[in-house]
Design an enzyme around this catalytic site. Structure first.
Site, PDB file in Angstrom:
ATOM      1  N   HIS A  86       0.850  -1.191   0.000  1.00 10.91           N
ATOM      2  CA  HIS A  86       0.000   0.000   0.000  1.00 10.91           C
ATOM      3  C   HIS A  86       0.884   1.239   0.000  1.00 10.91           C
ATOM      4  CE1 HIS A  86      -3.750  -1.912   2.100  1.00 10.91           C
ATOM      5  NE2 HIS A  86      -3.300  -2.656   1.117  1.00 10.91           N
ATOM      6  N   GLU A 141       3.491  -0.761   3.895  1.00 16.59           N
ATOM      7  CA  GLU A 141       3.181   0.600   3.456  1.00 16.59           C
ATOM      8  C   GLU A 141       4.479   1.171   2.914  1.00 16.59           C
ATOM      9  OE1 GLU A 141       0.232   2.049   3.488  1.00 16.59           O
ATOM     10  OE2 GLU A 141      -0.948   0.740   4.800  1.00 16.59           O
TER      11      GLU A 141
END
Length: 191
Positions: free
Chosen positions: A12, A90
């Site tokens: 992400h 992330e």
């Protein structure tokens, strides 16, 4: 038929951190494999200096629900229902980075990705469970008593791989209609 994945990652944007279970499945507690998750998370982050040197997350790693609670996340589902050690990476603080940044993301994460993939093959125990008389594969349940999170072997060939940190374990193999087998003092070495 679904395959048994043992390790997985979804990527992400929006933060710079390795996010570990639980996100929402068990708020306020950590998963049975928390020590192993942290080893994998820190190993990934260490090879990505911007992530490792995070000001927000020590060593660039967090358990999801220590950060914020999200329901319906892939990592909780994969770990709870598929017995897959799964993490969310992330990649950076920009939620929707420009394509021109992809080389930078690749360069920052390449060594981490390769290291993490190697862990799937070099960490823990593995084997094949078959019927003693027929040699047919059994999708046995493999339980490491010290962890308490069982996994199930592959239905087609009976093989399993259980990621574990170095240590000494008691491993139980069970399958409906068969006598349970227990191996004591199974030693797992680093690498």
């Amino acid at each position: 038929y679904p395959r048994n994945f043992i390790l997985g990652v979804n990527y992400h944007g929006g933060a710079l951190v390795v996010n570990l279970p639980w996100d929402a499945y068990a708020v306020g507690i950590h998963p049975p494999d928390n020590e192993l998750f942290w080893h994998l998370g820190e190993g990934y982050s260490f090879r990505n200096p911007p992530m490792w040197n995070s000001f927000e997350f020590p060593h660039g790693v967090t358990n999801g629900n220590d950060w914020y609670v999200i329901h319906g996340g892939l990592q909780d589902w994969a770990y709870k229902w598929r017995n897959e050690l799964h993490m969310t990476i992330e990649l950076g603080t920009t939620k929707w980075p420009a394509y021109s940044q992809m080389d930078t993301y690749w360069n920052q994460n390449r060594d981490s990705m390769l290291w993490l993939m190697r862990q799937a093959l070099t960490t823990g125990i593995s084997g094949t469970v078959t019927d003693h008389c027929t040699g047919l594969p059994l999708a046995a349940t493999v339980t490491v008593k010290e962890i308490g999170k069982p996994i199930v072997g592959d239905t087609e060939v009976g093989d399993y791989h259980r990621l574990l940190r170095p240590g000494t374990y008691t491993v139980e193999y069970s399958f409906a209609g068969y006598q349970t087998a227990t191996l004591n003092d199974v030693v797992v070495m680093d690498g």
